[in-house]
Write a protein that holds these residues in place. Sequence first.
Motif, short mmCIF file in Angstrom:
data_model
loop_
_atom_site.label_atom_id
_atom_site.label_comp_id
_atom_site.label_asym_id
_atom_site.label_seq_id
_atom_site.Cartn_x
_atom_site.Cartn_y
_atom_site.Cartn_z
N LEU B 5 0.83 -1.20 0.00
CA LEU B 5 0.00 0.00 0.00
C LEU B 5 0.86 1.25 0.00
O LEU B 5 1.81 1.35 0.77
CB LEU B 5 -0.89 0.01 1.24
N SER B 6 0.55 2.19 -0.88
CA SER B 6 1.32 3.43 -0.93
C SER B 6 0.95 4.28 0.29
O SER B 6 -0.17 4.18 0.79
CB SER B 6 1.02 4.19 -2.20
N LEU B 9 -2.27 6.20 -0.23
CA LEU B 9 -3.49 5.39 -0.15
C LEU B 9 -3.80 5.02 1.30
O LEU B 9 -4.95 5.07 1.73
CB LEU B 9 -3.34 4.13 -1.00
N SER B 12 -5.21 8.01 2.95
CA SER B 12 -6.59 8.25 2.48
C SER B 12 -7.54 7.25 3.11
O SER B 12 -8.65 7.59 3.51
CB SER B 12 -6.71 8.12 0.97
N PHE B 13 -7.05 6.00 3.19
CA PHE B 13 -7.91 4.95 3.74
C PHE B 13 -8.27 5.25 5.20
O PHE B 13 -9.41 5.19 5.60
CB PHE B 13 -7.20 3.59 3.64
N PHE B 14 -7.24 5.60 5.99
CA PHE B 14 -7.51 5.85 7.40
C PHE B 14 -8.34 7.12 7.61
O PHE B 14 -9.18 7.15 8.50
CB PHE B 14 -6.21 5.88 8.20
N LEU B 17 -11.80 6.13 6.85
CA LEU B 17 -12.31 5.31 7.96
C LEU B 17 -12.73 6.21 9.13
O LEU B 17 -13.78 6.02 9.73
CB LEU B 17 -11.21 4.35 8.41
N LEU B 20 -15.82 7.89 8.19
CA LEU B 20 -16.92 6.93 8.23
C LEU B 20 -17.40 6.72 9.65
O LEU B 20 -18.58 6.77 9.93
CB LEU B 20 -16.49 5.58 7.64
N PHE B 21 -16.48 6.51 10.61
CA PHE B 21 -17.03 6.23 11.92
C PHE B 21 -17.52 7.44 12.66
O PHE B 21 -18.37 7.35 13.51
CB PHE B 21 -16.18 5.28 12.78
N ILE B 186 -12.57 -2.16 14.99
CA ILE B 186 -11.52 -2.00 13.96
C ILE B 186 -10.21 -2.58 14.48
O ILE B 186 -9.49 -3.28 13.76
CB ILE B 186 -11.37 -0.50 13.58
N ILE B 190 -7.96 -5.56 12.65
CA ILE B 190 -6.55 -5.40 12.27
C ILE B 190 -5.71 -6.41 13.05
O ILE B 190 -4.81 -7.07 12.50
CB ILE B 190 -6.06 -3.95 12.54
#
Lengths: 204, 205
Positions: B5-6, B9, B12-14, B17, B20-21, B186, B190
């Motif tokens: 994973l770059s 990315l 951006s993902f975290f 997330l 989202l939460f 989460i 993980i």
Amino acid sequence: MHISEGILSLPILAGGGVTAVIGTAIGLKRIDNDHIMETALLSSAFFVASLIHIPLGPGSVHLVLNGLVGILLGWASVPAIATALFLQALLFGFGGLTVLGVNIVIMAAPAVAVSFLFGSMVRKPGKSQLLGAFLAGLGAILLSTLLLALALVGTDSSFLTTAKLLLVAQLPLMLLEGLITLFVVSFLAKVQPDLLQLTITSKS
Amino acid sequence: MNTRLSPLLTMSFFLSLLFLFISALPSQAHRLRVFAYSSGREIVVTASFGHNRPAEKSKVTATSNSGTLLFQGRTDIRGQLRFPRPKLAQDDKLVITVNGGPGHQGSWILTPEDLGTRHPLVSQEIKQPRPLKSDNSVKSTLASEEQQALSQLVSDAVAREIEPLKVMMVRHMDTGPSLQNIIGGIGWLIGLGGLLAAWKNRKKK
């Protein structure tokens, strides 16, 4: 999408449980060592996304994202979704532990199905990629709704009418999931196109 | 093929997330929450799908512990239903089940303590009226009836007074998933991923 406890009959619960265990075992076997963390991250996204309400007309819908998880993970989406659903049942009381197997089948089977149906489209760059992503998001919700309706109809035939209504009620969500999957795939295609090839590398 | 994973990315993902939460906090879509309490001579049932989302026109059934149907009705647009308290045996529980549409069902059990049917002070008061000094049976019967009427009046008045408190408690209980649970979930996912990776790598060696 989550069916509550005390609704389904024992044969459906047992059938769902057995299918979920088989699917999870296949998925666990297919996960490549190098992609375990990606699977865990997508499982987290599924876990959280299911909590989100999006206001739509007089009511609201909640995200599922099983189509996105499916096209990115293939068979590995089964353990990813199963673990997220298990924690949702345990921590939030969504669904329940006895109905967990059926809920896994309802959400993970369509994820695997769309990875087979639209996976090759999504892996090819271009317009077909975006179309494939949209169809995967839409198709996963459509299949999940059909499975949900099937589970309810199989339990009590009086649910048939409600099940038909359910399909109509989920139409906005189908479109929404299609669009979200399309945007995420187009974003990934730009910043990390390798992630779209995960299902191929996991098989090898 | 490199599928690491770059950093962009991952960030951006975290961030997604996190977004989202945060947006997930005030909502709860899947669980039909049912609360019931006894208020004077009534049972009050409240059903909702989380904050400000009442389970409208949902079918409500009240059964005894043994499964005998005692009452059946539907919630109003506020997701509420009031019905007269059914007669139950002293140790019987009242099981309230609400069906909120396809796949959604929730229940609440009112124990004899919740219903006040096993309250030692109440039962003593009603069953054993204080003996009167006078031996006149008519007077005694009248006193007993008066006592019961008074008891009912007090009970109704108390129910009216504490009803807002019960409503407040129901609202307080009607919360969605907590931040701790979301972050915890989460973390579990993980962590489980890490465990699986460690186990698979050990098998390889």
